[in-house]
Design an enzyme around this catalytic site. Structure first.
Site, mmCIF file in Angstrom:
data_model
loop_
_atom_site.group_PDB
_atom_site.id
_atom_site.type_symbol
_atom_site.label_atom_id
_atom_site.label_comp_id
_atom_site.label_asym_id
_atom_site.label_seq_id
_atom_site.Cartn_x
_atom_site.Cartn_y
_atom_site.Cartn_z
ATOM 1 N N GLY A 199 -18.149 8.510 1.397
ATOM 2 C CA GLY A 199 -19.356 8.963 2.143
ATOM 3 C C GLY A 199 -19.955 7.832 2.733
ATOM 4 O O GLY A 199 -20.972 8.072 3.567
ATOM 5 N N HIS A 218 -15.501 8.805 -8.405
ATOM 6 C CA HIS A 218 -15.820 7.467 -8.661
ATOM 7 C C HIS A 218 -15.029 7.159 -10.013
ATOM 8 O O HIS A 218 -15.728 6.595 -10.807
ATOM 9 C CB HIS A 218 -17.619 7.342 -8.889
ATOM 10 C CG HIS A 218 -18.209 7.600 -7.670
ATOM 11 N ND1 HIS A 218 -19.851 7.895 -7.879
ATOM 12 C CD2 HIS A 218 -18.106 8.022 -6.354
ATOM 13 C CE1 HIS A 218 -20.018 8.193 -6.519
ATOM 14 N NE2 HIS A 218 -18.932 8.225 -5.644
ATOM 15 N N GLU A 243 0.862 -1.393 -0.082
ATOM 16 C CA GLU A 243 0.000 -0.044 -0.013
ATOM 17 C C GLU A 243 0.980 1.310 0.183
ATOM 18 O O GLU A 243 1.794 1.255 0.886
ATOM 19 C CB GLU A 243 -0.977 -0.034 1.185
ATOM 20 C CG GLU A 243 -1.742 1.188 1.509
ATOM 21 C CD GLU A 243 -2.531 1.803 0.273
ATOM 22 O OE1 GLU A 243 -3.518 1.064 -0.141
ATOM 23 O OE2 GLU A 243 -2.342 2.803 -0.262
ATOM 24 N N PHE A 271 -18.879 1.299 -4.574
ATOM 25 C CA PHE A 271 -17.944 0.488 -3.825
ATOM 26 C C PHE A 271 -18.656 -0.729 -3.330
ATOM 27 O O PHE A 271 -17.975 -2.013 -3.269
ATOM 28 C CB PHE A 271 -17.338 1.197 -2.644
ATOM 29 C CG PHE A 271 -18.263 1.442 -1.408
ATOM 30 C CD1 PHE A 271 -18.777 0.482 -0.768
ATOM 31 C CD2 PHE A 271 -18.073 2.504 -0.855
ATOM 32 C CE1 PHE A 271 -19.689 0.598 0.533
ATOM 33 C CE2 PHE A 271 -18.933 3.017 0.273
ATOM 34 C CZ PHE A 271 -19.548 1.997 0.940
ATOM 35 N N GLU A 284 -27.563 11.950 -5.200
ATOM 36 C CA GLU A 284 -27.469 11.953 -3.786
ATOM 37 C C GLU A 284 -28.056 13.286 -3.100
ATOM 38 O O GLU A 284 -27.473 14.293 -3.577
ATOM 39 C CB GLU A 284 -26.061 12.016 -3.127
ATOM 40 C CG GLU A 284 -25.255 10.834 -3.322
ATOM 41 C CD GLU A 284 -23.834 10.859 -2.942
ATOM 42 O OE1 GLU A 284 -23.150 9.949 -3.575
ATOM 43 O OE2 GLU A 284 -23.609 11.730 -2.230
ATOM 44 N N ASN A 292 -23.718 4.932 -6.636
ATOM 45 C CA ASN A 292 -22.132 4.924 -5.983
ATOM 46 C C ASN A 292 -21.586 3.601 -5.993
ATOM 47 O O ASN A 292 -22.073 2.605 -5.911
ATOM 48 C CB ASN A 292 -22.222 5.454 -4.378
ATOM 49 C CG ASN A 292 -23.266 6.445 -4.107
ATOM 50 O OD1 ASN A 292 -24.260 6.206 -4.499
ATOM 51 N ND2 ASN A 292 -22.757 7.373 -3.652
ATOM 52 N N GLY A 351 -11.809 -1.506 -9.112
ATOM 53 C CA GLY A 351 -12.849 -0.652 -9.902
ATOM 54 C C GLY A 351 -12.261 -0.570 -11.371
ATOM 55 O O GLY A 351 -12.923 -0.165 -12.174
HETATM 56 P P1 FAE Z 1 -9.397 1.985 -3.730
HETATM 57 O O1 FAE Z 1 -10.050 1.926 -2.721
HETATM 58 O O2 FAE Z 1 -9.100 3.429 -4.236
HETATM 59 O O3 FAE Z 1 -7.921 1.331 -3.324
HETATM 60 C C1 FAE Z 1 -6.753 1.420 -4.015
HETATM 61 C C2 FAE Z 1 -5.510 1.296 -3.164
HETATM 62 O O4 FAE Z 1 -4.281 1.059 -4.045
HETATM 63 C C3 FAE Z 1 -5.544 2.760 -2.454
HETATM 64 O O5 FAE Z 1 -5.439 2.650 -1.033
HETATM 65 C C4 FAE Z 1 -4.002 3.301 -3.196
HETATM 66 O O6 FAE Z 1 -3.488 4.240 -2.162
HETATM 67 C C5 FAE Z 1 -3.438 2.262 -3.421
HETATM 68 N N1 FAE Z 1 -2.315 2.097 -4.465
HETATM 69 C C6 FAE Z 1 -2.461 2.931 -5.805
HETATM 70 N N2 FAE Z 1 -1.284 2.642 -6.587
HETATM 71 C C7 FAE Z 1 -0.569 1.792 -5.603
HETATM 72 C C8 FAE Z 1 0.748 1.276 -6.167
HETATM 73 N N3 FAE Z 1 1.442 1.511 -7.210
HETATM 74 N N4 FAE Z 1 1.448 0.686 -5.213
HETATM 75 C C9 FAE Z 1 0.721 0.545 -3.893
HETATM 76 N N5 FAE Z 1 -0.535 0.814 -3.752
HETATM 77 C C10 FAE Z 1 -1.125 1.506 -4.492
HETATM 78 O O7 FAE Z 1 -9.858 0.989 -5.137
HETATM 79 N N6 FAE Z 1 -18.281 5.316 -3.061
HETATM 80 C C11 FAE Z 1 -19.541 4.898 -2.704
HETATM 81 O O8 FAE Z 1 -20.023 3.562 -3.090
HETATM 82 N N7 FAE Z 1 -20.284 5.284 -1.896
HETATM 83 C C12 FAE Z 1 -19.805 6.667 -1.550
HETATM 84 O O9 FAE Z 1 -20.393 7.209 -0.539
HETATM 85 C C13 FAE Z 1 -18.381 7.287 -1.987
HETATM 86 N N8 FAE Z 1 -17.910 8.474 -1.583
HETATM 87 C C14 FAE Z 1 -16.741 8.686 -2.097
HETATM 88 C C15 FAE Z 1 -16.254 9.905 -1.430
HETATM 89 C C16 FAE Z 1 -15.003 10.468 -1.802
HETATM 90 C C17 FAE Z 1 -14.317 11.643 -1.581
HETATM 91 C C18 FAE Z 1 -14.068 9.713 -2.730
HETATM 92 C C19 FAE Z 1 -12.843 9.926 -3.255
HETATM 93 C C20 FAE Z 1 -14.884 8.119 -3.066
HETATM 94 C C21 FAE Z 1 -15.806 8.159 -2.958
HETATM 95 N N9 FAE Z 1 -16.395 6.694 -3.171
HETATM 96 C C22 FAE Z 1 -17.696 6.341 -2.806
HETATM 97 C C23 FAE Z 1 -15.740 5.988 -4.444
HETATM 98 C C24 FAE Z 1 -15.133 4.729 -3.599
HETATM 99 O O10 FAE Z 1 -14.255 4.913 -2.450
HETATM 100 C C25 FAE Z 1 -14.113 4.006 -4.611
HETATM 101 O O11 FAE Z 1 -14.923 3.583 -5.819
HETATM 102 C C26 FAE Z 1 -13.428 2.703 -4.210
HETATM 103 O O12 FAE Z 1 -12.638 3.127 -3.127
HETATM 104 C C27 FAE Z 1 -12.754 2.120 -5.313
HETATM 105 O O13 FAE Z 1 -12.384 0.908 -4.642
HETATM 106 P P2 FAE Z 1 -11.107 0.065 -5.235
HETATM 107 O O14 FAE Z 1 -10.937 -1.214 -4.419
HETATM 108 O O15 FAE Z 1 -11.271 -0.076 -6.670
#
Ligand code: FAE
Length: 547
Positions: free
Chosen positions: A164, A488, A85, A528, A403, A526, A516
């Site tokens: 969120g 997203h 990570e 996740f 939302e 949304n 994703g």
């Molecule tokens: P993610 O959760 O982004 O995890 C990827 C991880 O990989 C991260 O911790 C990175 O730091 C790490 N990483 C990246 N590159 C590297 C590398 N080269 N080496 C090592 N580590 C690395 O991916 N979604 C909802 O369904 N409901 C909500 O209410 C919602 N609100 C949101 C509010 C905000 C402000 C944000 C930013 C997003 C929101 N989302 C929401 C979107 C949701 O958090 C997002 O779709 C997921 O987190 C994506 O999941 P992944 O497993 O694809």
């Protein structure tokens, strides 16, 4: 008294009037609520640093939803797993006794390697509210590409740390357009329920919703939607509702009711740290290396893959470059992280057999934000919970699901605020830029216009019915639409195109995508829960057939 007197907000005129200008996630300006007195220790996963030269059976790049599902199920199947990570562990309180910074007062913990905040709502009452901060491996990355800023969580738990918490399962009738090659019966009978249970999704107690001050804004949003003939739907969240009730009763430190969200949530939100990652820790079979960034994956002589990893310090500088070998590698770096890595590895010859779908099919889930100015007789409340709990569904008629989001300034704003998810058809592509040594994304700012048009199918009608207007002070001066960003990101290594129908990367056995990046640009709600459910489906198949 408050943060407004102890921190510069960059909004002096406003803070002198006694409130804070920070921003929240889905939210706007965060509450000037009482600060809690002590941090609750999070259920932090095992953090161990992978040594150079290690040989590991399975290496997972990233600790968000996809990576956490894969790690848990592999560990339960008896496999030793290493998770890498790039962000921090987020298990240690800062000088204020809190692990996470409040949205009211962003500090170095708030942003990933920036010297100035880049808050999604850049303005309040027309004033710019960004402020200088110390460069640090903070929790929220505002990653800038041409035409769009992509917000992502950084740290053990990925996006679950900052989001969120809206845990929304798409309507079944829309699923065929989201993941056309996936059996919907299996998803709705098995994997969505499994994901929702694993995430701890739950809907608000309806009678509490009707009476609590902190959801007055949502009741106003519902009233306006329904008076214009739109259905208002409650959505589950991963917030601990009993905890929020206790916050409202004043018996526990405040979290959602202190406007905490965008830079982490100290108490009530069930991020992955409290769900999947806590269960991962309990298996004893998973180690996690925070502040480690995967930069290369290539076939190793003798089988498996050589993985190059940079260990970084909290200023972002590389302190050590490590080389390890892994039998299998799961890309779970998020849509952007996985796509950037894969286009680089294909273009630079590390993984030349990846197919031409790599980097393609990227979308912004149609995100667009806006606010409406309500009448003085229609207050939305000075206290607003930072966790949205419902939305306006006009997906099939108008291509938008909005939302009803909080704008918790701690004062009455007479504003309603919305993040719309729209059926935006535009898809961008990541490509490797050898000159800059970075991946480019060819999104164009004008590609948000369909999203604006779809959101207007809801809000033009509500404004006409209510005799109200759009707010123009939240994203600049006289700017209505927050059309410069997405929360997203989806796609870039699309299921059944860049990979087979279970996320196995075409061209290489033992390489998988499980985040994703698999989802072609839009989930209608949304994302996740869908990312988690798809990961549950794919890892079950992979464990049964590949291990
Ligand atoms: P993610 O959760 O982004 O995890 C990827 C991880 O990989 C991260 O911790 C990175 O730091 C790490 N990483 C990246 N590159 C590297 C590398 N080269 N080496 C090592 N580590 C690395 O991916 N979604 C909802 O369904 N409901 C909500 O209410 C919602 N609100 C949101 C509010 C905000 C402000 C944000 C930013 C997003 C929101 N989302 C929401 C979107 C949701 O958090 C997002 O779709 C997921 O987190 C994506 O999941 P992944 O497993 O694809």
């Amino acid at each position: 008294m408050s943060d407004s007197t102890t921190h510069s907000t960059g909004l002096e005129g406003v803070s002198r009037r006694g409130f804070i200008a920070g921003t929240g996630s889905i939210i706007g300006v965060a509450a000037l609520a009482g600060r809690a007195s002590a941090a609750t220790p999070q259920a932090a996963p095992t953090a161990a640093v992978i040594p150079s030269g290690a040989h590991v059976p399975v290496l997972i790049v990233g600790t968000g939803y996809g990576g956490s599902v894969a790690a848990l199920r592999l560990a339960e199947a008896g496999v030793d797993v290493h998770m890498i990570e790039m962000g921090m562990a987020w298990d240690t309180p800062g000088p204020d006794g809190k692990i996470f910074a409040n949205t009211t007062s962003p500090d170095n913990r708030s942003f990933w390697l920036r010297t100035k905040t880049k808050q999604p709502l850049s303005n309040f009452l027309g004033f710019p509210i960004d402020r200088n901060i110390q460069r640090y491996t903070g929790i929220l990355d505002a990653e800038e590409f041409s035409g769009i800023t992509v917000y992502q969580g950084r740290g053990v738990g990925g996006g679950s740390l900052v989001n969120g918490g809206m845990a929304v399962t798409p309507k079944r009738e829309n699923f065929g357009a989201i993941l056309p090659s996936v059996n919907a019966d299996e998803m709705y009978n098995t994997y969505y329920p499994r994901a929702n249970a694993g995430l701890g999704a739950a809907t608000i107690d309806p009678s509490w919703f009707e009476t609590t001050d902190c959801y007055q804004y949502a009741r106003v949003g519902r009233k306006h939607a329904q008076r214009s003939g739109f259905p208002f739907v409650f959505v589950p969240t991963v917030y601990d509702w009993d905890y929020m009730k206790a916050e409202a009763a004043g018996t526990v430190p405040k979290s959602a009711l202190a406007g905490e969200i965008l830079y982490g949530n100290n108490y009530g939100k069930k991020s992955l740290q409290k769900t999947y990652l806590a269960r991962i820790k309990a298996t004893g079979k998973v180690t996690i290396s925070p502040l480690h960034k995967v930069t290369s994956v290539s076939p190793a002589t003798g089988g498996g893959y050589t993985v190059v990893i940079e260990q970084i310090d909290t200023g972002g500088a590389t302190t050590q470059t490590k080389t390890v070998t892994a039998g299998k590698v799961f890309f779970a770096a998020g849509s952007v992280g996985t796509s950037k890595l894969l286009v680089k590895l294909k273009a630079t010859g590390a993984l030349p057999n990846l197919n031409t779908e790599i980097g393609q099919g990227w979308g912004d889930n149609g995100n667009v934000m806006c606010g409406r100015a309500n009448h003085l007789w229609d207050p939305t409340g000075a206290l607003q919970a930072s966790i949205p709990t419902g939305g306006i569904d006009n997906w099939n008629a108008g291509g938008a699901f909005a939302e009803v989001a909080p704008l918790p300034t701690g004062i009455e704003t007479f504003a309603s605020f919305y993040l719309s998810i729209t059926k935006n058809p535009n898809r961008a592509r990541f490509t490797w830029n050898a000159a800059t040594g970075k991946a480019d994304l060819n999104w164009q700012a004008s590609w948000k216009q369909p999203s604006i048009d779809m959101a207007k199918t809801i809000f033009d009608k509500i404004n006409a019915k209510e005799g109200t207007i759009y707010r123009t002070d939240l994203f600049g001066t006289y700017k209505i639409w927050g059309d410069h960003l997405t929360y997203h990101p989806l796609g870039g290594a699309v299921l059944n195109k860049a990979t087979d129908n279970y996320g196995r990367l075409r061209g290489y056995s033992g390489l998988y995508v499980i985040d994703g990046a698999l989802i072609p640009g839009n989930t209608s709600v949304n994302p996740f829960v869908t990312i988690t459910a798809l990961a549950e489906r794919n890892i079950e198949k992979i464990i049964a057939t590949d291990l």
